[in-house]
Design a protein around this motif. Structure first.
Motif, short mmCIF file in Angstrom:
data_model
loop_
_atom_site.label_atom_id
_atom_site.label_comp_id
_atom_site.label_asym_id
_atom_site.label_seq_id
_atom_site.Cartn_x
_atom_site.Cartn_y
_atom_site.Cartn_z
N ASP A 175 -16.91 38.62 -42.08
CA ASP A 175 -18.10 38.98 -41.61
C ASP A 175 -18.14 37.53 -40.50
O ASP A 175 -18.59 37.64 -39.54
CB ASP A 175 -19.27 38.83 -42.28
N ARG A 176 -17.96 36.50 -41.20
CA ARG A 176 -17.69 35.28 -40.61
C ARG A 176 -16.90 35.25 -39.32
O ARG A 176 -17.46 34.75 -38.23
CB ARG A 176 -17.55 33.87 -41.32
N ILE A 177 -15.79 35.61 -39.43
CA ILE A 177 -14.73 35.87 -38.24
C ILE A 177 -15.46 36.56 -37.08
O ILE A 177 -15.34 36.45 -35.98
CB ILE A 177 -13.59 36.54 -38.83
N VAL A 178 -15.99 37.55 -37.50
CA VAL A 178 -16.79 38.56 -36.65
C VAL A 178 -17.86 37.68 -35.76
O VAL A 178 -17.76 37.99 -34.53
CB VAL A 178 -17.21 39.92 -37.09
N ALA A 179 -18.70 36.96 -36.58
CA ALA A 179 -19.85 36.26 -35.79
C ALA A 179 -19.15 35.22 -34.89
O ALA A 179 -19.65 34.93 -33.71
CB ALA A 179 -20.62 35.74 -37.21
#
Length: 400
Positions: free
Chosen positions: A158-162
């Motif tokens: 999720d952090r990579i997506v953000a």
């Protein structure tokens, strides 16, 4: 420990992305496909379902279909509509209908993982559809249609997506159906290492849609020595992002009984209320016939996760005993309607006389799908309908 690898994508130049991309081949019949390529002459459907560019007298599985697909594919490369990325990359694929947004990771997964059950499946495949995709992939030496996967929620992913969401996209366009498609290329080395390592921390990935393409990839790998043939294209979404809608049923007759007789028989297994329910929920079915809705509530507990699926309850407790549908895969009296058409689409089929009765179902949950797959079981046919749909042709995995 699933393998999830970056790859050299064969993809359209940004100026062609919208015109070239297409909905999946299996949402079109031949007539619809012909109309689509007439309207959108660059459409990837010319490659993915090449029979729509040939005379009607040619059978869908005629060798000339796959030769034609290869010719269209070669033409797209020679005209520089498609070009090969010079570095291996991951990609993010974001879809939005204005209300629901989901972002998945695009990469290549391993045939070996699929064969060993690390990539879990929940559906039987049909040999004729397998053969079609095997011949198609072999003719192109490329995996063109991504497998839709689900993974358990992962904070690092999720952090990579953000982080990637802040970067300029490769493609961003809104298709005619109102779905916005956005693709980002992941080039940061640290982000790429995190993606690969985080997927490796998961015990399993789950096929949400694309069982025939996955099985075809497995068979193609056994026919080719090229290392890249042992990998196939996938888009994996966190299970809490995927949007499943109900996959509804319509039956063309009442199996020789009146409406009153059918209602009386159904009442032995379901609690019947006239009218549509205020909300859809698990174990609640809505039935439409003779321009009237009925709500059917099922209140018994069945022994397994698979048995407790609404699609299984409807099949076992109503369609087979009261409407004579023994095998929904082969019985021509039953058809399946994806959730996007909803109540109005079901009413239309019955009111125009095409079908006698329709059943509106609550969506199957992703957790249920995963539990069935973990148990080594299979879902009943047409259990899940995913919206919005990925488009084909935007990212291709070649192994030539």
């Amino acid at each position: 420990m699933p393998t999830f690898e970056p790859f050299h994508a064969l993809r359209p130049d940004s100026k062609y992305a919208e015109a070239f991309s297409s909905l999946p081949y299996d949402v079109f019949n031949r007539a619809e496909g012909r109309a689509e390529v007439r309207r959108r002459p660059l459409s990837f459907l010319r490659i993915d379902k090449a029979e729509v560019t040939l005379p009607d007298l040619i059978d869908d599985h005629d060798p000339r279909v796959y030769q034609q697909a290869a010719l269209h594919f070669k033409e797209a490369v020679e005209r520089h509509i498609l070009t090969l990325d010079d570095v291996e990359s991951y990609y993010l694929y974001r879809l939005s209908d204005g209300i629901h947004t989901q972002t998945g990771f695009v990469g290549c997964v391993s045939v070996s993982d699929y064969d060993q059950g690390i990539i879990r499946k929940h559906e039987f495949t049909r040999p004729d559809k397998e053969r079609d995709r095997v011949r198609h992939v072999q003719a192109l030496a490329a995996h063109t249609g991504p497998i839709l996967l689900a993974h358990h929620p992962d904070a690092e992913l999720d952090r990579i997506v953000a982080e990637q969401d802040k970067q300029p996209p490769l493609y961003q366009f809104t298709a005619e159906d109102g779905i916005e498609h956005t693709i980002f290329k992941v080039t940061d080395r640290e982000a790429m290492m995190t993606i690969g390592s985080q997927f490796a921390r998961h015990d399993h990935l789950y096929i949400a849609d694309g069982h025939h393409r996955a099985e075809a990839a497995s068979q193609v790998a056994r026919l080719n020595d090229h290392d890249d043939a042992g990998l196939f294209l996938a888009v994996s979404f966190s299970r809490d992002q995927l949007n499943i809608q109900g996959y509804h049923r319509v039956v063309e007759d009442l199996y020789g009984q009146s409406v009153e007789e059918l209602l009386t028989r159904i009442s032995s297994r379901f609690t019947i209320t006239r009218g549509r329910a205020p909300e859809t929920q698990k174990h609640r079915f809505e039935m439409y016939l003779k321009q009237e809705w009925y709500t059917l509530d099922y209140e018994q507990d069945r022994p397994s996760v698979k048995d407790n699926l609404d699609v299984a309850i409807l099949q076992d407790e109503l369609l087979t005993p009261f409407l004579g549908i023994e095998d929904p895969r082969t019985d021509s009296r039953i058809q399946f309607v994806g959730g996007v058409k909803g109540y109005a689409g079901l009413e239309q089929l019955v009111d125009q006389g095409t079908m006698a009765v329709a059943f509106h179902l609550h969506p199957t949950g992703l957790t249920e799908l995963m539990e069935v797959a973990d148990a080594g079981d299979v879902m009943p046919p047409k259990s899940t309908w995913f919206e919005p749909k990925l488009r084909s042709g935007l990212l291709i995995h070649p192994f030539f």
